[in-house]
Design a protein around this motif. Sequence first.
Motif, PDB file in Angstrom:
ATOM      1  N   ALA A  50       7.008  -4.777   5.737  1.00  0.00           N
ATOM      2  CA  ALA A  50       6.865  -3.759   4.692  1.00  0.00           C
ATOM      3  C   ALA A  50       7.961  -3.990   3.647  1.00  0.00           C
ATOM      4  N   ILE A  51       7.750  -3.480   2.449  1.00  0.00           N
ATOM      5  CA  ILE A  51       8.762  -3.591   1.386  1.00  0.00           C
ATOM      6  C   ILE A  51       8.998  -2.202   0.807  1.00  0.00           C
ATOM      7  N   ALA A  52      10.273  -1.815   0.672  1.00  0.00           N
ATOM      8  CA  ALA A  52      10.596  -0.483   0.156  1.00  0.00           C
ATOM      9  C   ALA A  52      11.563  -0.565  -1.015  1.00  0.00           C
ATOM     10  N   GLY A  53      11.456   0.393  -1.919  1.00  0.00           N
ATOM     11  CA  GLY A  53      12.391   0.515  -3.034  1.00  0.00           C
ATOM     12  C   GLY A  53      12.069  -0.430  -4.175  1.00  0.00           C
ATOM     13  N   GLY A  65      11.929   4.442   0.809  1.00  0.00           N
ATOM     14  CA  GLY A  65      12.473   3.915   2.053  1.00  0.00           C
ATOM     15  C   GLY A  65      12.157   4.837   3.229  1.00  0.00           C
ATOM     16  N   ALA A  66      12.252   6.144   2.990  1.00  0.00           N
ATOM     17  CA  ALA A  66      11.943   7.107   4.057  1.00  0.00           C
ATOM     18  C   ALA A  66      10.489   6.949   4.500  1.00  0.00           C
ATOM     19  N   LEU A  67       9.581   6.766   3.540  1.00  0.00           N
ATOM     20  CA  LEU A  67       8.163   6.571   3.880  1.00  0.00           C
ATOM     21  C   LEU A  67       7.983   5.296   4.711  1.00  0.00           C
ATOM     22  N   ASP A  97       0.845  -1.199   0.000  1.00  0.00           N
ATOM     23  CA  ASP A  97       0.000   0.000   0.000  1.00  0.00           C
ATOM     24  C   ASP A  97       0.885   1.256   0.000  1.00  0.00           C
ATOM     25  N   GLU A  98       0.259   2.422   0.181  1.00  0.00           N
ATOM     26  CA  GLU A  98       1.020   3.674   0.065  1.00  0.00           C
ATOM     27  C   GLU A  98       2.028   3.865   1.205  1.00  0.00           C
ATOM     28  N   ASP A 136       2.080  11.889   8.785  1.00  0.00           N
ATOM     29  CA  ASP A 136       1.554  12.465   7.534  1.00  0.00           C
ATOM     30  C   ASP A 136       2.241  13.783   7.195  1.00  0.00           C
ATOM     31  N   LYS A 137       2.519  14.572   8.241  1.00  0.00           N
ATOM     32  CA  LYS A 137       3.169  15.870   8.017  1.00  0.00           C
ATOM     33  C   LYS A 137       4.574  15.666   7.436  1.00  0.00           C
ATOM     34  N   ARG A 138       5.309  14.718   8.026  1.00  0.00           N
ATOM     35  CA  ARG A 138       6.668  14.461   7.528  1.00  0.00           C
ATOM     36  C   ARG A 138       6.652  13.830   6.138  1.00  0.00           C
TER      37      ARG A 138
END
Lengths: 102, 503
Positions: B318-321, B336-338, B307-308, B356-358
């Motif tokens: 979770a999976i990033a990149g 990755g930051a998210l 997901d987002e 959410d702000k970051r």
Amino acid sequence: MFRRLPDHKGDLVTFTFDGTPLMASKGDTVAAALLAAGVTRFRTTPVSGADRGPYCMMGVCFECLVTIDGRGNRQACLTTIEEGMRVETQHGAATYPTGISA
Amino acid sequence: MSVHHVNTASDLQETYDLLVVGAGPAGLSAAAVAAECGLSVLLCDENGSPGGQIYRGITEASAATKARLGKDYAAGEAIITRFLATSACYAARASVWSIAPYEPEVGEASGLEVGVSLAGAARLIRVRRAILATGALERPFPIPGWTLPGIMTAGSAQIALKTAGLVPSGRTVIAGTGPLLYLLAAQLIGAGASVNAVVDTTPNGNRRRALAHSFDFARSAYGLKGARLLAQVHRYTRVIRNVMALEAAGDGRLSEVVVTYRGGTERLPADLLLLHQGIVPNLNLSLASGCASGWNDRQATFTPTIDEWCQTSVPDIAIAGDAGGIIGAEGSALHGALAGMAAAWRLGRLSEAERDKRAAPVRARLRMALRGRLFLDELFRPGDDFRIPTRPETIVCRCEEVTAGAIRATMPLGVRGPNQMKAYLRCGMGPCQGRLCGLTVTEIIAQERGVAPGEVGYYNVRTPIKPVALKELAALPQSDSAIKAVAGFVEKPVSASHPRTQE
């Protein structure tokens, strides 16, 4: 197949491949050291005995398996070369001393 | 503050809040953000230094190497510097071979149990969450003769350049499709290597499909870079287009590349052939961990369902990149930051509002970074004949030496998917565990059955996803119930008050 760029700096490391003394640059992986020394065949396959050499250089293909200091099935592309390392062609499947006598 | 280097398996803590697998742009950013939010983080990576494949060797690279590889490569330094300044734990040369839900003998299951090998010893540790940032690998390129020594991937030549200052000598041919093809050609030419020919296998029809996205592409960072590269490569080497078939020939090692293009067939003498047709997510760890995935037709690969916030179908993973679908280095760092922010939120270190702000400015930059991706995906989608070999003698599974012909000949036995094929032919059972044949086997079966690859599925990938020595596994501590399940009894320590008994 590969040559070292003249501006590459690195202390020299000596190792052997199938008994022949060779030079590498400190920090090389075993795979890079062998390629720089002109070695193209790293192993023969257990299935047909065909020659193979490194393909991906990033640890996924397992084509660069060699014997290092007597231990088989080592991924040359993920192992850093060290002074005095004894690297050998891996012929077919790796064999291990079991320590069990018949 | 600076990262804590973990050098042996016994140096690992029992537990961490977060495990990150992979020290490329996605993993480094995820680990840095999570650690900055106060999580205890363990980053495991197979290489000796951080950067992944894209920034491989950058911490040791000379000024000459950096100049040669350009500012896109040098951009990795900032990401690494940020990570190294955190309080995270960093295990280089570590293999993560298993991730499963932690199910204690007593009490409730929670978090994950992770199998790690480091410096010749294995450990099982517990983490509350994991982010898989295992990146990508080059798509299989099954042509006749591709197993000969002297044939490597384009990425491998880049790694040799980045880590050891090696460039091809002798006659070199680069073949395939994708942005890396021309980037590598330009880098090698720039480094003084001779590139005898670039064989471009991009299907002609792709240009028409890509045109629909060309406005975005022209405005993207890729647009200008791409135009410059093409001009540079064309100036210094021969480019062969309209390619219909490619073959490598040689006795024991490569001696020539046989190219069939509109107008004829040519035999190019060669010492080194560098193959490349794009990159695909490195899926083995996510598949073995049970993360759901689906067929992505645009990228012609399976991609995990996320997901987002990078969340997979497995609650704590979770999976990033690029591991979640190819998005490039810049996109991966932002992704990755998210994932790092999401982990901090799920573990109570960030409020939803703060998360959410970051995330808002990161998402805006991610949209910019992904601009032009659709164009690249369409333009460089490899042609069917280069993904799904037609010649029967072409080896598909390199480890077990299973050919396309053998796979097709086995179809009439009623094979529905790759796992049955594996049972018949052993394809995918060698040490690479299907990484170099999985997509090809799936697509051949789909073609033979006349269905979509998604319907055929992929290999069932099981742990350990990296070879682990039996003695490492045997040395792991075992629970009483596990020992009893295998041995039938548990040996109790001998003492006066507890005489030795067999249950």
